[in-house]
Write an enzyme that holds these catalytic residues in place. Structure first.
Site, PDB file in Angstrom:
ATOM      1  N   GLN A  17       0.863  -1.321   0.029  1.00 46.81           N
ATOM      2  CA  GLN A  17       0.082  -0.072  -0.018  1.00 46.81           C
ATOM      3  C   GLN A  17       0.744   1.163   0.060  1.00 46.81           C
ATOM      4  O   GLN A  17       1.643   1.501   1.014  1.00 46.81           O
ATOM      5  CB  GLN A  17      -0.886  -0.055   1.207  1.00 46.81           C
ATOM      6  CG  GLN A  17      -1.979  -1.153   1.399  1.00 46.81           C
ATOM      7  CD  GLN A  17      -2.578  -0.995   2.757  1.00 46.81           C
ATOM      8  OE1 GLN A  17      -1.944  -1.186   3.699  1.00 46.81           O
ATOM      9  NE2 GLN A  17      -3.948  -0.930   2.659  1.00 46.81           N
TER      10      GLN A  17
ATOM     11  N   SER B 180       0.980   6.234   3.010  1.00 46.25           N
ATOM     12  CA  SER B 180       1.639   7.104   3.925  1.00 46.25           C
ATOM     13  C   SER B 180       2.801   8.035   3.149  1.00 46.25           C
ATOM     14  O   SER B 180       3.263   7.631   2.281  1.00 46.25           O
ATOM     15  CB  SER B 180       2.243   6.602   5.148  1.00 46.25           C
ATOM     16  OG  SER B 180       1.298   6.234   6.161  1.00 46.25           O
TER      17      SER B 180
ATOM     18  N   SER C 108       5.059  -1.188   4.326  1.00 47.49           N
ATOM     19  CA  SER C 108       5.619  -2.511   4.368  1.00 47.49           C
ATOM     20  C   SER C 108       5.776  -3.492   3.075  1.00 47.49           C
ATOM     21  O   SER C 108       4.662  -3.522   2.263  1.00 47.49           O
ATOM     22  CB  SER C 108       4.401  -3.287   5.488  1.00 47.49           C
ATOM     23  OG  SER C 108       4.456  -2.544   6.469  1.00 47.49           O
TER      24      SER C 108
ATOM     25  N   GLU D  64      -8.980  -2.691   6.346  1.00 41.41           N
ATOM     26  CA  GLU D  64      -7.805  -2.876   7.286  1.00 41.41           C
ATOM     27  C   GLU D  64      -8.292  -2.832   8.784  1.00 41.41           C
ATOM     28  O   GLU D  64      -7.823  -3.760   9.567  1.00 41.41           O
ATOM     29  CB  GLU D  64      -7.068  -1.395   7.045  1.00 41.41           C
ATOM     30  CG  GLU D  64      -5.910  -1.680   8.103  1.00 41.41           C
ATOM     31  CD  GLU D  64      -4.664  -0.447   7.481  1.00 41.41           C
ATOM     32  OE1 GLU D  64      -4.360  -0.829   6.400  1.00 41.41           O
ATOM     33  OE2 GLU D  64      -4.386   0.299   8.233  1.00 41.41           O
TER      34      GLU D  64
ATOM     35  N   GLU E 105      -3.106   7.265  18.720  1.00 33.37           N
ATOM     36  CA  GLU E 105      -3.938   8.650  19.041  1.00 33.37           C
ATOM     37  C   GLU E 105      -5.107   8.767  17.833  1.00 33.37           C
ATOM     38  O   GLU E 105      -6.206   9.213  18.213  1.00 33.37           O
ATOM     39  CB  GLU E 105      -3.035   9.691  19.018  1.00 33.37           C
ATOM     40  CG  GLU E 105      -2.133   9.950  20.096  1.00 33.37           C
ATOM     41  CD  GLU E 105      -1.057   8.776  20.285  1.00 33.37           C
ATOM     42  OE1 GLU E 105      -0.787   8.272  19.471  1.00 33.37           O
ATOM     43  OE2 GLU E 105      -0.708   8.608  21.377  1.00 33.37           O
TER      44      GLU E 105
END
Lengths: 385, 383
Positions: B126, B129, B162, B245, B362
């Site tokens: 993926q 990010s 990853s 996910e 968070e």
């Protein structure tokens, strides 16, 4: 709030049971009574309510006059009691009836009276008493002589029947039953930090008791069940503390924003949810194991006790903080939950003993690599050091 | 009742199959290092599993799946775990990318990609990010510019990717219109990882291994058919994938196994006799049991055909926190040398990164606070 219902799958019957418990407890001003009790008022007597609702005989077989339900239903009722900080004296009575019902020679008459609530029972077992308790049951045929002292017994004040669990002459757990008014029983009620509780010190001086024909491993089931029920009650109280704090965080505005929009508060509330739901999962699993996998019950029931005490301790404390100064006042309900949390974690043997029991149950499942383990550990998760 | 009987029969066949195959299968590992040989072995095992219908259990048959029920998928997970056998390697492809392509991909994309993905021939990563956009995924700056011939030219940098070094394809979120609000100008693409202009640079982690990667995209050319959905719909596609996910992380994938902890802590009788060790073990084990039984509740929900809500994210938080406690206890009891043994040292080093994987703790707490507890949102600066 949807949180209380998350991943919950109840049967229709269980749903009715929960609804009925909410209705019944909703008719009693339990929180007001809890506060009044702190000021020296009478402790709320919910026993008539419990009997009318059929909770006294919840774990008693139908042919003995009970409802023949199981640990899952008992935990649901206790969760509702916890939500309202009610104490219907079930923590002592239900485990005692479970032990009596498991013994083939318990006597239908006595069970019937316990099932309809004519008489109340308590469990006297050093495993779920305060520190330093000891109890021996020296067998002599169908009777035994009971000697010992168990401090901090839940629901002992006001109980008519005591189900005793102590060590026999070989050091194995053994159970017996005796009337509370019998000579040789000394019972002192002790004032509790949480005034809704009935807790007493019990002393027995060479008293003749009727032996319950239970295998040693089964004799400790009552203690483990009491820990599970206390865990279920704690989960209910923790959920209530979370809901109270959540509602306040939505309404209360500071610096122009609802305080629940601040991460500091939001994350605290999510942590309450995380711990409460984690504990609830263990309670659900343990209750299932009572019926389906009794050999793992001690492990999971004690883990439920540890996680639920942690959840309630966290929720009760943090709920006060979310409320700010007002949460720390005598008038606020948050203080009552805090009292319940601090008191409850030390009841039924305390959470340290429950954690130790979890470890011992796990060690019993996985043998030591160096094979020098003593027979005591291998013999079972119910044996205490 | 008939359903129960069918599921029992399914499980019996599965056990029989595993009895014949488990011996040659890769061992199940939790947070343990994988070298290239391990990955090849795991991909071969994925092919074996998929041919038997035990990978992508719920995938429709027309995409090469087994067309099974969620309950059957759960049974497969449980049996593989019980036999100590590895699952399919490409959980990113099977659990997240594949299902997303089934919803938003074109028929051509589905035909081209889904079957090789499932068989382990073409693993996926993926490309989401970025250095400047971690949990705030809609802030991605990687640009894809449409050329006159309808193709796209992509420039940018992705990070925390990853298994990029093992992947044949990546699913890429890129900005195609910088002039509209940040959620609106995004498009999702299929990128061949061997395309000219794609550079993969492994990021060495605390463990010493490089599972994460930086991926640089330098004038990478993509054809018009590489768009998933339509231009400008990237955020919608991303949300679909993040939903899958959530289900994938809800399985408590990274948790320290309780048996492993008990074996390490209770290896010697002296430790078993130590009340301080026992009480700590009881407390940590209780957390791991809370994790296990909460996962069971989610699994039960999935097997009844329900989609878990954001609260399933609580499992990921507990799994990291309880596993760290478990590792620390094991190392405290076994001694400092246990930190350099692969069993515990690798987990101790891995878990801090897992804490941020798939959305930081968070961000998860914000989502759960707002969507489950109904708390008011953080004030957000308009884009």
């Amino acid at each position: 709030m949807s949180a209380a219902a998350m991943f919950r799958a109840l049967s229709d019957e269980q749903g009715f049971l929960v609804e009925a418990a909410r209705d019944a407890l909703g008719r009693v001003a339990t929180l007001e009574a809890a506060r009044a009790a702190l000021d020296g008022g009478p402790a709320p007597d919910l026993w008539p309510l419990a009997c009318e609702a059929g909770w006294a005989g919840l774990l008693v077989a139908e042919d003995a006059g009970g409802a023949a339900l199981s640990a899952a239903e008992a935990t649901l009722v206790l969760e509702e009691c916890g939500r309202r900080l009610a104490d219907a004296r079930l923590l002592g009575h239900l485990p005692a009836t479970a032990l009596l019902g498991a013994a083939p020679d318990a006597g239908g008459g006595l069970l019937g009276q316990l099932a309809d609530g004519t008489r109340r029972a308590a469990l006297v077992d050093p495993a779920v008493g305060g520190r330093g308790g000891r109890l021996t049951l020296r067998r002599d045929g169908a009777v035994a002589r009971a000697t010992g002292h168990v401090p901090g017994v839940l629901d002992a004040p006001g109980a008519d029947v005591l189900v005793l669990v102590g060590e026999d002459e070989e050091g194995l757990p053994a159970a017996g039953v005796v009337a509370a008014e019998a000579g040789g029983v000394a019972l002192d009620a002790v004032a509790g930090y949480d005034a809704t509780r009935a807790v007493g010190d019990v002393a027995l001086d060479d008293l003749e008791v009727r032996v319950l024909d239970l295998a040693p491993a089964r004799a400790r089931d009552g203690a483990d069940l009491q820990r599970l029920l206390l865990a279920a009650e704690s989960v209910g109280a923790a959920s209530a503390a979370l809901e109270l704090a959540r509602d306040y965080a939505v309404d209360r505005v500071a610096f122009g924003r609802p305080i629940g929009s601040y991460q500091a508060i939001k994350h605290k509330l999510v942590e309450m949810l995380r711990r409460t739901e984690g504990a609830r999962s263990v309670v659900i699993a343990a209750a299932r194991q009572w019926d389906e996998e009794r050999e793992r019950f001690a492990l999971t029931a004690n883990a439920a006790r540890v996680t639920a005490a942690d959840a309630l301790g966290f929720c009760a404390l943090e709920s006060i903080f979310v409320h700010g100064g007002v949460g720390a006042t005598w008038e606020h309900d948050a203080s009552l939950t805090y009292r319940r949390a601090e008191h409850a974690r030390r009841l039924a043997g305390g959470t340290t003993a429950a954690a130790d029991a979890v470890a011992q149950a796990l060690f019993a499942l996985v043998p030591a690599a160096d094979r020098t383990t003593t027979p005591r550990e291998v013999s079972g998760q119910h044996v205490r050091s | 009742m008939a359903d129960d009987d069918a599921l029992r029969a399914y499980r019996a066949r599965l056990r029989e199959w595993l009895a014949a195959h488990a011996e040659t299968a890769p061992r199940r590992t939790v947070l343990e290092p994988l070298d290239d040989d391990d990955v090849r072995g795991r991909l071969a095992w994925q092919r074996t599993l998929s041919e038997a219908g035990y990978a992508g259990v719920t995938w429709p048959e027309r995409f090469g799946g087994a067309g099974g029920s969620p309950a059957e998928a759960v049974a497969v997970e449980q049996e593989l775990e019980a036999h100590g056998v590895a699952t399919a390697f490409d959980f990113i492809g099977i659990g997240m990318v594949g299902p997303t392509l089934m919803v938003h991909g074109s028929a051509e994309q589905q035909d081209r990609h889904l079957e090789p993905l499932l068989r382990g021939d073409e693993p996926w990563c993926q490309l989401l990010s970025e250095p400047g956009a971690g949990s705030d995924l809609a802030a991605v700056q990687t640009r894809a510019r449409r050329q006159d011939d309808g193709t796209w030219a992509v420039d940018g940098q992705k990070v925390w990717t990853s298994f990029a070094q093992h992947a044949a394809f990546g699913i890429l979120l890129a900005r195609t219109d910088p002039d509209v609000a940040k959620h609106k100008g995004l498009t999702m693409f299929v990128v061949p990882m061997d395309a000219p202009g794609v550079t993969i640079r492994p990021l060495r982690q605390i463990t010493g291994d490089a599972e994460f990667n930086e991926v640089f995209l330098d004038d990478v050319r993509l054809c018009a058919e590489a768009v998933i959905g339509a231009p400008g719909e990237g955020w919608k596609v991303a949300l679909t994938m993040l939903g899958f996910e959530r289900v994938a992380v809800g399985s408590g994938l990274h948790a320290t196994p309780l048996d492993q902890l008990v074996a390490a802590v209770g290896a010697h009788a002296d430790d078993r006799e130590d009340p301080a060790v026992r009480v700590r073990l009881g407390e940590v084990a209780s957390q791991l049991l809370a994790l296990r039984h909460t996962s069971e509740r989610v699994v039960e929900q999935v097997s009844q055909g329900q989609v878990p809500g954001p609260e399933a994210g609580l499992i990921k938080i507990t799994s990291v926190l309880a596993s760290l406690d478990a590792c620390r206890l094991a190392v405290d009891v076994r001694g400092a040398q246990a930190l350099v043994a692969p069993e515990w040292g690798h987990q101790v080093s891995m878990l801090p990164g897992v804490r941020s994987a798939g959305g930081t703790e968070e961000i998860l707490r914000n989502v759960i606070g707002e969507r489950v507890l109904g708390l008011p949102p953080e004030p957000r600066v308009a884009a």
